[in-house]
Design an enzyme around this catalytic site. Structure first.
Site, PDB file in Angstrom:
ATOM      1  N   PHE A  33      87.194 166.118  29.516  1.00 28.62           N
ATOM      2  CA  PHE A  33      87.980 164.974  29.048  1.00 28.62           C
ATOM      3  C   PHE A  33      89.163 165.384  28.184  1.00 28.62           C
ATOM      4  O   PHE A  33      90.276 164.860  28.345  1.00 28.62           O
ATOM      5  CB  PHE A  33      87.072 164.014  28.249  1.00 28.62           C
ATOM      6  N   ARG A  34      88.924 166.348  27.242  1.00 31.42           N
ATOM      7  CA  ARG A  34      89.946 166.592  26.214  1.00 31.42           C
ATOM      8  C   ARG A  34      90.643 167.945  26.304  1.00 31.42           C
ATOM      9  O   ARG A  34      91.442 168.290  25.463  1.00 31.42           O
ATOM     10  CB  ARG A  34      89.316 166.407  24.814  1.00 31.42           C
ATOM     11  N   GLN A  99      75.610 164.780  26.903  1.00 33.73           N
ATOM     12  CA  GLN A  99      76.545 163.644  26.882  1.00 33.73           C
ATOM     13  C   GLN A  99      77.019 163.345  28.304  1.00 33.73           C
ATOM     14  O   GLN A  99      77.726 162.365  28.532  1.00 33.73           O
ATOM     15  CB  GLN A  99      77.756 163.979  26.004  1.00 33.73           C
ATOM     16  N   VAL A 101      77.045 162.423  32.324  1.00 33.44           N
ATOM     17  CA  VAL A 101      76.424 161.372  33.149  1.00 33.44           C
ATOM     18  C   VAL A 101      76.260 161.833  34.601  1.00 33.44           C
ATOM     19  O   VAL A 101      75.873 161.060  35.465  1.00 33.44           O
ATOM     20  CB  VAL A 101      77.286 160.081  33.100  1.00 33.44           C
ATOM     21  N   HIS A 117      74.387 159.302  26.929  1.00 34.78           N
ATOM     22  CA  HIS A 117      75.413 158.382  27.461  1.00 34.78           C
ATOM     23  C   HIS A 117      74.968 157.771  28.785  1.00 34.78           C
ATOM     24  O   HIS A 117      75.795 157.330  29.585  1.00 34.78           O
ATOM     25  CB  HIS A 117      76.758 159.115  27.623  1.00 34.78           C
ATOM     26  N   CYS A 125      74.085 144.682  37.478  1.00 31.07           N
ATOM     27  CA  CYS A 125      74.912 143.472  37.496  1.00 31.07           C
ATOM     28  C   CYS A 125      74.964 142.882  36.081  1.00 31.07           C
ATOM     29  O   CYS A 125      73.913 142.548  35.514  1.00 31.07           O
ATOM     30  CB  CYS A 125      74.318 142.432  38.454  1.00 31.07           C
ATOM     31  N   CYS A 128      73.418 138.990  36.303  1.00 29.65           N
ATOM     32  CA  CYS A 128      71.994 138.640  36.513  1.00 29.65           C
ATOM     33  C   CYS A 128      71.046 139.786  36.222  1.00 29.65           C
ATOM     34  O   CYS A 128      69.828 139.636  36.309  1.00 29.65           O
ATOM     35  CB  CYS A 128      71.790 138.138  37.949  1.00 29.65           C
ATOM     36  N   CYS A 152      74.464 137.556  42.980  1.00 35.73           N
ATOM     37  CA  CYS A 152      75.385 136.560  42.372  1.00 35.73           C
ATOM     38  C   CYS A 152      76.843 136.940  42.541  1.00 35.73           C
ATOM     39  O   CYS A 152      77.719 136.385  41.909  1.00 35.73           O
ATOM     40  CB  CYS A 152      75.058 136.400  40.883  1.00 35.73           C
ATOM     41  N   SER A 191      83.600 169.203  22.702  1.00 34.98           N
ATOM     42  CA  SER A 191      84.587 169.282  21.608  1.00 34.98           C
ATOM     43  C   SER A 191      84.010 168.701  20.319  1.00 34.98           C
ATOM     44  O   SER A 191      84.619 168.784  19.255  1.00 34.98           O
ATOM     45  CB  SER A 191      85.852 168.498  22.004  1.00 34.98           C
TER      46      SER A 191
HETATM   47  N1  APR Z   1      82.959 176.836  29.415  1.00 39.68           N
HETATM   48  C1  APR Z   1      82.926 176.541  28.074  1.00 39.68           C
HETATM   49  N2  APR Z   1      83.618 175.510  27.530  1.00 39.68           N
HETATM   50  C2  APR Z   1      84.365 174.753  28.367  1.00 39.68           C
HETATM   51  C3  APR Z   1      84.452 174.992  29.766  1.00 39.68           C
HETATM   52  C4  APR Z   1      83.705 176.089  30.278  1.00 39.68           C
HETATM   53  N3  APR Z   1      83.729 176.418  31.583  1.00 39.68           N
HETATM   54  N4  APR Z   1      85.283 174.057  30.309  1.00 39.68           N
HETATM   55  C5  APR Z   1      85.695 173.264  29.290  1.00 39.68           C
HETATM   56  N5  APR Z   1      85.156 173.673  28.129  1.00 39.68           N
HETATM   57  C6  APR Z   1      85.284 173.065  26.805  1.00 39.68           C
HETATM   58  C7  APR Z   1      86.640 172.479  26.486  1.00 39.68           C
HETATM   59  O1  APR Z   1      87.474 173.468  25.910  1.00 39.68           O
HETATM   60  C8  APR Z   1      86.265 171.383  25.478  1.00 39.68           C
HETATM   61  O2  APR Z   1      86.274 171.908  24.145  1.00 39.68           O
HETATM   62  O3  APR Z   1      84.392 171.963  26.776  1.00 39.68           O
HETATM   63  C9  APR Z   1      84.840 170.995  25.840  1.00 39.68           C
HETATM   64  C10 APR Z   1      84.748 169.621  26.467  1.00 39.68           C
HETATM   65  O4  APR Z   1      85.093 168.660  25.483  1.00 39.68           O
HETATM   66  P1  APR Z   1      85.385 167.151  25.956  1.00 39.68           P
HETATM   67  O5  APR Z   1      86.276 167.171  27.141  1.00 39.68           O
HETATM   68  O6  APR Z   1      85.810 166.397  24.728  1.00 39.68           O
HETATM   69  O7  APR Z   1      83.974 166.620  26.465  1.00 39.68           O
HETATM   70  P2  APR Z   1      82.764 166.061  25.604  1.00 39.68           P
HETATM   71  O8  APR Z   1      82.668 166.770  24.297  1.00 39.68           O
HETATM   72  O9  APR Z   1      81.573 166.096  26.489  1.00 39.68           O
HETATM   73  O10 APR Z   1      83.186 164.524  25.354  1.00 39.68           O
HETATM   74  C11 APR Z   1      82.232 163.687  24.744  1.00 39.68           C
HETATM   75  O11 APR Z   1      83.628 161.779  25.227  1.00 39.68           O
HETATM   76  O12 APR Z   1      85.002 160.663  26.704  1.00 39.68           O
HETATM   77  C12 APR Z   1      83.733 160.706  26.173  1.00 39.68           C
HETATM   78  O13 APR Z   1      81.805 159.881  27.206  1.00 39.68           O
HETATM   79  C13 APR Z   1      82.709 160.945  27.246  1.00 39.68           C
HETATM   80  O14 APR Z   1      80.625 162.159  27.061  1.00 39.68           O
HETATM   81  C14 APR Z   1      82.026 162.235  26.822  1.00 39.68           C
HETATM   82  C15 APR Z   1      82.327 162.312  25.336  1.00 39.68           C
END
Ligand code: APR
Length: 245
Positions: A33-34, A99, A101, A117, A125, A128, A152, A191
């Protein structure tokens, strides 16, 4: 220290609990995600992954979710998921709190699994309460952009926790209890930005446990971790499992 140092920490600090995030699944082809190339760099979570956005325009949220569910369904567990299952079977990992899904930990063989999560396992739904398994939803999506309820006609909601939605109480309570009892909390691919999950490392530290982090990027707990490995989760956890089992 490298994977050998992590292997020593895992063996010497039991019970070891693992907290995973999207970074453990990137080597299965699922973007996180980040990271700079992550999903939230392209989509605003407020518009596509919040309860308010779903209620306002469920069809728009499904335009984001339809390809995502297909991608998660086609992905395979990678060496990191498999390593955690092997370490659990060897009695060296007590549980995995995830975290994610994507169901990849379950498919890799992890059994003591806490999905804070929830997951794409079902969709429900909102009108219902009827529940539909993932394969029915995926089949529906072949003929519709947003899956309707049989009873529904309302548009189903994926059973993942959206922003603005409460986490499953039993799961988050279990996650905090595991973190309190852990002598080592191993964070892999998160992260640690999203609460309440991001408070789990604090729970372990306050209870006198230790922290280890495998993550390519920075996290707010790096300075308080016994060990921080900035590398590929699949490579590092695969090496740890090879060393210990
Ligand atoms: N090996 C090690 N680290 C990795 C790899 C890899 N192959 N690929 C990515 N990363 C690191 C990234 O550098 C980042 O620091 O994994 C981390 C992922 O962080 P996020 O993208 O923030 O994901 P996450 O911490 O799971 O987010 C938490 O935020 O958007 C919501 O519900 C969503 O469950 C998610 C929650």
């Amino acid at each position: 220290m490298d994977a050998s140092g992590l292997a020593r920490l895992v063996r010497a600090n039991q019970p070891c609990v693992v907290l995973t995030g999207a970074g453990i699944s990137t080597e299965s082809g699922i973007p996180d995600f980040r990271s700079p190339t992550g999903i939230w760099a392209e989509f605003d979570p407020a518009d596509y992954a919040s309860l308010a956005a779903f209620r306002a325009d469920p069809a728009k949220v499904w335009r984001f979710y339809k390809p995502r569910i297909a991608m998660l369904t086609e992905a395979e567990p990678n060496a990191a998921h498999l390593a955690l299952a092997i370490l659990e079977q060897a009695g060296l990992v007590e549980a995995v709190v995830t975290q994610n899904v994507d169901l990849l930990h379950e498919r890799a063989g992890s059994r003591n699994l806490v999905e804070v999560h929830r997951s794409i396992r079902t969709a429900t739904c909102p009108a219902c309460g009827s529940s539909y398994p993932r394969d029915v939803v995926v089949a529906r999506l072949e003929h519709a952009d947003a899956p309707p309820c049989d009873n529904c006609d309302a548009i189903l909601k994926p059973d993942v926790v959206f922003f603005g939605e409460l986490l499953p109480a039993a799961a988050i309570e279990r996650a905090f209890e595991l973190a309190r009892r852990a002598r080592l909390l191993l964070v892999v691919g998160s992260s640690l930005e999203v609460h309440p999950v991001a408070a789990l490392p604090e729970e372990t530290l306050l209870a006198g446990g230790r922290l280890a982090i495998v993550d390519k990027g920075p996290t707010p707990y790096d300075r308080r971790a016994e060990l921080k490995l900035e590398g590929n989760a699949a490579e590092i956890l695969g090496a740890v499992a090879d060393e210990l089992v």
